[in-house]
Design a protein around this motif. Structure first.
Motif, mmCIF file in Angstrom:
data_model
loop_
_atom_site.group_PDB
_atom_site.id
_atom_site.type_symbol
_atom_site.label_atom_id
_atom_site.label_comp_id
_atom_site.label_asym_id
_atom_site.label_seq_id
_atom_site.Cartn_x
_atom_site.Cartn_y
_atom_site.Cartn_z
ATOM 1 N N LEU A 232 1.048 0.651 1.398
ATOM 2 C CA LEU A 232 1.384 1.807 2.252
ATOM 3 C C LEU A 232 2.020 1.416 3.578
ATOM 4 C CD1 LEU A 232 -1.539 4.387 1.902
ATOM 5 C CD2 LEU A 232 0.715 4.379 0.845
ATOM 6 N N GLU A 233 1.575 0.293 4.157
ATOM 7 C CA GLU A 233 2.171 -0.150 5.423
ATOM 8 C C GLU A 233 3.662 -0.385 5.254
ATOM 9 O OE1 GLU A 233 -0.770 -0.956 4.489
ATOM 10 O OE2 GLU A 233 -2.130 -1.001 6.206
ATOM 11 N N ARG A 234 4.005 -1.055 4.135
ATOM 12 C CA ARG A 234 5.418 -1.378 3.908
ATOM 13 C C ARG A 234 6.244 -0.093 3.801
ATOM 14 N NH1 ARG A 234 5.565 -6.690 1.409
ATOM 15 N NH2 ARG A 234 3.962 -7.862 2.540
ATOM 16 N N LEU A 235 5.709 0.912 3.087
ATOM 17 C CA LEU A 235 6.421 2.192 2.968
ATOM 18 C C LEU A 235 6.585 2.835 4.341
ATOM 19 C CD1 LEU A 235 4.674 3.837 -0.144
ATOM 20 C CD2 LEU A 235 6.783 2.479 -0.078
ATOM 21 N N ALA A 236 5.493 2.825 5.101
ATOM 22 C CA ALA A 236 5.529 3.482 6.421
ATOM 23 C C ALA A 236 6.472 2.748 7.378
ATOM 24 C CB ALA A 236 4.116 3.555 7.012
ATOM 25 N N MET A 237 6.546 1.426 7.261
ATOM 26 C CA MET A 237 7.449 0.667 8.131
ATOM 27 C C MET A 237 8.893 1.106 7.894
ATOM 28 S SD MET A 237 5.664 -3.117 8.008
ATOM 29 C CE MET A 237 6.469 -3.891 9.410
ATOM 30 N N VAL A 238 9.230 1.343 6.610
ATOM 31 C CA VAL A 238 10.587 1.783 6.270
ATOM 32 C C VAL A 238 10.816 3.229 6.732
ATOM 33 C CG1 VAL A 238 12.233 2.162 4.389
ATOM 34 C CG2 VAL A 238 10.611 0.253 4.256
ATOM 35 N N MET A 239 9.865 4.117 6.406
ATOM 36 C CA MET A 239 10.075 5.551 6.663
ATOM 37 C C MET A 239 10.062 5.903 8.143
ATOM 38 S SD MET A 239 7.697 6.773 3.533
ATOM 39 C CE MET A 239 7.603 8.523 3.864
#
Ligand code: FA5
Ligand code: MG
Length: 361
Positions: A232-239
């Motif tokens: 989830l962190e990786r997704l949030a970093m992108v979004m």
């Protein structure tokens, strides 16, 4: 070590993160992302599991992870005792959920929770992070590989829109894409611009067709299911455009006040503070490992000021290995104080000598 159990290698700082449940705070980016993923997979049952302790059997054995696999080492996994560990991935529920719910809707589900690993220290790795893990049985007449890919492409589009390129890396072409619990395994990464305007790849998830032996263990011989696990962190970093994974733990109002439940907004940096670095050189010992160095460093670094730890030099002298690591410090929320940095550096040094038996040069 929190208890006297000889297997116990859970540090104070790790223990202090248990139960924080960032993914349940509606105004937190991790929760906003979680809701978006749940929304996209609305045909799967939602399961959130707060207690991160799981039987070692579920985390590894039932997933066909060999006894000598590196991920089982105490340099990679936090163990409570000889029976339980802190879950290292949300795939640890694949067996117990599948077994107890055979024949009903739980054979299509998606879980969410915090997971724990001793790992690298840099902008995209943290020892506590969050995963969502999906399991989906497909009817016999459906192409399981294609179904998985279609759903994952759809997820990427749902989360990032059309502006972010993604790639599938397949196990047939990339040896490192391998999970003992799946066949036709794959990884998805996205292309992002880095600080210098170049493109870099960020891995966001791992996936595959659940191994036939596991399907048999679940009482479903010959049936097909796909599964994936996403960070989830990786997704949030992108979004949200969040540049450093440590920020998710920030309690600074300038971070927390930026977010609104249900909305994806671009993170506004509230100033980049100066960094400084300290090098440490030593002769290694049989007890030494890079992951343990990182674990000790995170433990001593209560205010999250360590940005990265990298090996910058290594050589052999008379059969001994000498290594030099650069520890880079940068606070996310304030200016670094020399005295604080020196204190952390000294504590790390002392514990490396005491616990990992290195000889500082
Ligand atoms: C797994 O954890 C597998 N359980 C995924 C899976 C599930 C494969 C079901 C097949 C079927 P991996 O170790 O690659 O795979 O981690 C999955 C994701 O977690 C990564 O792609 C990344 O997004 C995230 N991740 C891994 N380590 C860290 C870390 N230290 N900090 C932040 N995110 C991480
Ligand atoms: Mg991976």
């Amino acid at each position: 070590m929190l208890t006297k159990d000889t297997m116990n290698n859970i540090t104070r700082s790790i223990e202090s993160k248990i139960g924080k449940a960032l993914y349940r705070k509606t105004e937190h980016p991790l929760c906003i992302v979680k809701e978006k993923v749940f929304q996209y997979f609305d045909d799967l049952a939602r399961i959130e599991i707060e207690n991160p302790y799981v039987p070692i059997e579920y985390n590894f054995d039932r997933l066909r992870v060999p006894q000598d696999h590196p991920s089982r080492r105490p340099t990679d996994t936090y163990y409570k005792d000889e029976k339980e560990c802190l879950r290292t991935h949300m795939t640890c529920y694949l067996y117990p959920l599948g077994k107890s719910e055979t024949g009903n809707s739980k054979l299509k589900y998606i879980t969410c929770g915090d997971v724990y690993r001793k790992d690298t220290i840099d902008a995209t790795h943290y020892p506590v992070f969050h995963q969502m893990d999906a399991f989906c049985m497909v009817p016999d007449n459906v192409d399981v590989k294609k179904d998985l890919r279609d759903r994952l492409s759809g997820l990427v589009k749902h989360l990032f829109g059309d502006n972010v390129d993604h790639q599938f890396l397949e196990d047939s072409e990339h040896e490192e894409v391998y999970f003992p619990f799946t066949v036709d395994s794959l990884e998805v990464s996205v292309s992002l611009p880095d600080e210098n305007g170049k493109t870099r790849q960020l891995e966001i998830l791992g996936a595959g067709t659940v191994h036939p032996d596991i399907m048999s263990d679940l009482g479903l011989p010959g049936k097909k299911a796909w599964a994936f696990g996403v960070g989830l962190e990786r997704l949030a970093m992108v979004m949200f455009g969040i540049p450093d994974i440590r920020l998710f733990w920030s309690t600074d109002k300038r971070f927390t006040n930026q977010f609104t439940p249900g909305k994806v907004t671009q993170f506004k940096s509230y100033s980049k503070y100066e960094s400084c670095y300290k090098d440490i050189s030593f002769y290694t010992s049989p007890k030494f490992s890079y992951n343990d160095l990182c674990s000790i460093a995170r433990d001593e670094d209560e205010s999250n000021t360590i940005e990265s730890i990298t090996l910058i030099d290594e050589f052999q002298v008379k059969g001994r290995t000498s290594q030099c690591y650069r520890i880079t410090y940068r606070s996310m929320d304030s200016t670094l104080r020399n005295a604080d940095v020196n204190k952390i550096q000294k504590s790390i040094r002392d514990r490396l000598i005491q616990e990992l038996e290195v000889e500082v040069r």
